[in-house]
Scaffold this active site. Structure first.
Site, PDB file in Angstrom:
ATOM      1  N   THR A 239     -56.115 -10.048  11.973  1.00  0.00           N
ATOM      2  CA  THR A 239     -54.918  -9.036  11.119  1.00  0.00           C
ATOM      3  C   THR A 239     -56.907  -8.994  10.243  1.00  0.00           C
ATOM      4  O   THR A 239     -57.292  -9.477   9.810  1.00  0.00           O
ATOM      5  CB  THR A 239     -54.123  -9.870  11.177  1.00  0.00           C
ATOM      6  N   CYS A 240     -56.270  -7.983   9.097  1.00  0.00           N
ATOM      7  CA  CYS A 240     -57.246  -7.881   8.212  1.00  0.00           C
ATOM      8  C   CYS A 240     -56.402  -7.034   7.238  1.00  0.00           C
ATOM      9  O   CYS A 240     -55.227  -6.938   6.876  1.00  0.00           O
ATOM     10  CB  CYS A 240     -58.505  -7.579   8.428  1.00  0.00           C
ATOM     11  N   GLY A 241     -57.033  -6.184   6.351  1.00  0.00           N
ATOM     12  CA  GLY A 241     -56.650  -5.107   4.923  1.00  0.00           C
ATOM     13  C   GLY A 241     -56.218  -4.078   5.880  1.00  0.00           C
ATOM     14  O   GLY A 241     -54.814  -4.372   5.304  1.00  0.00           O
ATOM     15  N   TRP A 268     -52.419  -5.860   6.463  1.00  0.00           N
ATOM     16  CA  TRP A 268     -51.762  -6.634   4.858  1.00  0.00           C
ATOM     17  C   TRP A 268     -51.648  -5.367   4.669  1.00  0.00           C
ATOM     18  O   TRP A 268     -50.531  -5.554   2.944  1.00  0.00           O
ATOM     19  CB  TRP A 268     -52.875  -6.961   3.952  1.00  0.00           C
TER      20      TRP A 268
END
Length: 282
Positions: A239-241, A268
């Site tokens: 996962t990330c932004g 996110w």
């Protein structure tokens, strides 16, 4: 570095195969709004010979309010056909940052069941630094049919990630910089809470790269994950932004032979939006 046309190839490998009739090169450059860079304008000014521009924001599910979610299979097929990319092609993807957004498009091809796809190690900056051939001409496109078989196990939605977070049944790996992971730095997208998914581990994507933007060796990648407290015997969810740099982690996991990984597409941008989802800080 070992060239692998299913994960990562060097600039030497690409230069040697540049004229292969079944090679297709994609410029998948994409930047955060605060980078002040125009990916398509840069592509129009200079790109690797024969490269087509892959627009991450356009080749996405635009029915979703979330940024650049994975495209429906029909849209992916029609866009690739229009770009002359299809069955029997070896695809090499690069970006203008080194190794940043190209991995997202590599993952998108994987999601569509295409495995003859590699990221160019070090990307366009390395290619240019070595004085290799560039052009500003649009490529000559020939239609090619593409067969797609969506691999749903490679993508996770918010419900599946919430379930994994609660039961701790997978390692949730967050590629954002440490300050954003800890909730100390603001998110680049307005209106999102700060922090991270409970139980997730922080592996900032830049920690998987060398100073020149190339990916670390397999032993060094493994050591980086281990140092971040990642249990490599468990399934991984990246996962990330907004699902772009998460794919750098996915690519690194694939490089070290960890096949049981998926990507949280909403990332996110989705998790940080909903007040009823728990958030950890620190």
């Amino acid at each position: 570095m070992t060239d692998d046309p299913k994960t990562l190839v060097s600039t030497d490998w690409l230069a040697a195969h540049l004229r292969d009739p079944d090679l297709r090169i994609l410029d998948a450059s994409w930047y955060l709004p605060d980078a002040g860079r125009d990916a398509r304008a840069e592509y129009n000014a200079a790109h690797i010979p024969g490269a087509r521009f892959f627009d991450i924001d356009e080749i996405s599910d635009q029915r979703s309010a979330l940024p650049h979610m994975a495209p429906p299979t029909e849209k992916f097929m029609s866009r690739m056909r229009a770009m002359g990319v299809g069955d029997g092609h070896q695809v090499v993807i690069y970006d203008g940052a080194g190794l940043f957004s190209a991995a997202r498009v590599w993952w998108t091809f994987r999601l569509m069941g295409k495995t003859d796809v590699a990221v160019l190690d070090g990307g366009f900056p390395k290619w240019r630094a070595e004085g290799r051939e560039i052009e500003d001409l649009p490529p000559v496109i020939k239609d090619r049919h593409m067969t797609v078989s969506r691999q749903n196990h490679l993508v996770k939605d918010v419900t599946q990630v919430a379930h994994s977070s609660k039961l701790r049944e997978a390692e949730i790996l967050d590629a954002r910089p440490a300050a954003r992971f800890r909730g100390e730095a603001p998110e680049p997208r307005p209106g999102l809470r700060a922090g991270h998914i409970p139980g997730s581990k922080n592996v900032p994507f830049a920690t998987l790269l060398n100073a020149d933007g190339t990916m670390k060796s397999v032993p060094d990648l493994r050591a980086t994950f281990t140092a971040a407290g990642v249990d490599l015997t468990k399934p991984a969810i990246t996962t990330c932004g907004s699902g772009v740099t998460a794919a750098v982690l996915s690519l690194a996991l694939e490089r070290i032979g960890h096949r049981n990984h998926s990507l949280y597409d909403g990332s996110w941008a989705e998790w940080g939006m909903f007040d009823d989802l728990p958030v950890e800080k620190g």
